[in-house]
Design a protein around this motif. Structure first.
Motif, short mmCIF file in Angstrom:
data_model
loop_
_atom_site.label_atom_id
_atom_site.label_comp_id
_atom_site.label_asym_id
_atom_site.label_seq_id
_atom_site.Cartn_x
_atom_site.Cartn_y
_atom_site.Cartn_z
N GLY A 7 0.81 -1.22 0.00
CA GLY A 7 0.00 0.00 0.00
C GLY A 7 0.84 1.26 0.00
O GLY A 7 1.97 1.29 0.49
N THR A 8 0.26 2.32 -0.56
CA THR A 8 0.95 3.62 -0.55
C THR A 8 0.44 4.51 0.58
O THR A 8 1.19 5.30 1.13
CB THR A 8 0.75 4.34 -1.90
OG1 THR A 8 -0.64 4.44 -2.17
CG2 THR A 8 1.43 3.57 -3.04
N GLU A 9 -0.85 4.37 0.95
CA GLU A 9 -1.42 5.19 2.03
C GLU A 9 -1.59 4.41 3.32
O GLU A 9 -1.52 4.99 4.40
CB GLU A 9 -2.79 5.73 1.61
CG GLU A 9 -2.73 6.70 0.45
CD GLU A 9 -4.12 7.23 0.16
OE1 GLU A 9 -4.50 8.24 0.77
OE2 GLU A 9 -4.82 6.60 -0.66
N SER A 10 -1.88 3.12 3.22
CA SER A 10 -2.06 2.28 4.40
C SER A 10 -1.79 0.83 4.02
O SER A 10 -1.99 0.44 2.88
CB SER A 10 -3.47 2.44 4.98
OG SER A 10 -4.45 2.01 4.06
N ARG A 62 -7.29 -5.12 2.19
CA ARG A 62 -6.31 -4.94 1.12
C ARG A 62 -5.55 -3.62 1.33
O ARG A 62 -6.04 -2.71 2.00
CB ARG A 62 -7.03 -4.93 -0.23
CG ARG A 62 -7.96 -6.12 -0.44
CD ARG A 62 -7.30 -7.29 -1.11
NE ARG A 62 -8.04 -8.53 -0.97
CZ ARG A 62 -9.04 -8.94 -1.74
NH1 ARG A 62 -9.46 -8.19 -2.72
NH2 ARG A 62 -9.60 -10.12 -1.54
N PRO A 63 -4.35 -3.52 0.73
CA PRO A 63 -3.59 -2.28 0.83
C PRO A 63 -4.44 -1.07 0.42
O PRO A 63 -5.20 -1.13 -0.54
CB PRO A 63 -2.41 -2.49 -0.13
CG PRO A 63 -2.22 -3.99 -0.12
CD PRO A 63 -3.62 -4.55 -0.02
N ASP A 64 -4.32 -0.01 1.19
CA ASP A 64 -4.98 1.28 1.00
C ASP A 64 -6.47 1.29 1.37
O ASP A 64 -7.09 2.35 1.34
CB ASP A 64 -4.77 1.83 -0.42
CG ASP A 64 -3.30 2.05 -0.73
OD1 ASP A 64 -2.57 2.49 0.19
OD2 ASP A 64 -2.87 1.78 -1.85
N GLU A 65 -7.07 0.17 1.74
CA GLU A 65 -8.48 0.17 2.14
C GLU A 65 -8.69 0.88 3.48
O GLU A 65 -9.73 1.50 3.69
CB GLU A 65 -9.04 -1.25 2.21
CG GLU A 65 -9.34 -1.83 0.85
CD GLU A 65 -9.97 -3.20 0.91
OE1 GLU A 65 -10.61 -3.56 -0.10
OE2 GLU A 65 -9.84 -3.91 1.92
N ALA A 67 -7.02 3.52 4.54
CA ALA A 67 -7.02 4.95 4.21
C ALA A 67 -8.35 5.35 3.57
O ALA A 67 -8.90 6.41 3.90
CB ALA A 67 -5.85 5.27 3.27
N SER A 68 -8.87 4.52 2.68
CA SER A 68 -10.17 4.82 2.06
C SER A 68 -11.28 4.82 3.11
O SER A 68 -12.19 5.65 3.05
CB SER A 68 -10.50 3.78 0.98
OG SER A 68 -9.59 3.90 -0.09
#
Length: 170
Positions: A7-10, A62-65, A67-68
């Protein structure tokens, strides 16, 4: 078994686990406040006594979820699942109505659904006598709105005077 990464954000998180028998009060203290918030609040306020005979959980975020989700996008139903069985539990279900006691139940939770179903007979005691609880379910088909709306069903068998007393509770 688990994994955290990417992930890039989380990061993404994958893990699974289970538990043997623990008191219901332990489930209440171990359940993180941000997981299934409405269902957790109902369990903390309404389940009393008893034992969690078995619990299983899985997390598949999943990666970035994450953050979303922080930005307001709901986690998908597969993001986590908690299943548990309770034995000899008592629970409140509506206001000042007397609690159901001696219940066994199974529960399932994911980010969208909470479903608790009785798996055997239980009792409900009112001033005019005992009412047999022959089945029941507390079901919320969408936990995301606040407040979430749930459905409670109970199968009852007993003396008409006792059931009438129960129905007259405010």
């Amino acid at each position: 078994v688990g994994y955290i990464g990417g992930g890039t954000e989380s990061p993404g998180i994958r893990l699974a686990g289970s538990s043997g028998a623990i008191p219901v009060r332990a489930l209440k203290s171990l359940w993180p406040p941000f997981v299934g918030k409405g269902a957790r609040n109902w369990v903390v306020e309404n389940l009393h006594d008893g034992v969690v005979s078995e619990a299983r959980f899985s997390v598949d975020i999943r990666p970035d979820e994450i953050a979303s989700a922080i930005r307001g996008k709901p986690l998908p139903p597969r993001a986590y699942e908690l299943d548990f069985n309770v034995e000899d539990v008592s629970f409140s279900y509506l206001g000042d109505m007397p609690p159901v006691s001696g219940a066994d139940a199974t529960a399932r939770l994911n980010p969208k659904v909470f479903d608790l179903s009785l798996t055997g007979p239980a009792d409900l005691n009112v001033g005019r006598g005992r009412i047999a609880v022959t089945g029941g379910r507390f079901y919320v088909d969408d936990l995301r709105p606040e407040p979430a709306i749930g459905q409670i069903t109970l199968g009852l068998s007993g003396d008409a005077a006792a059931i009438s007393e129960l129905l007259n509770y405010e």
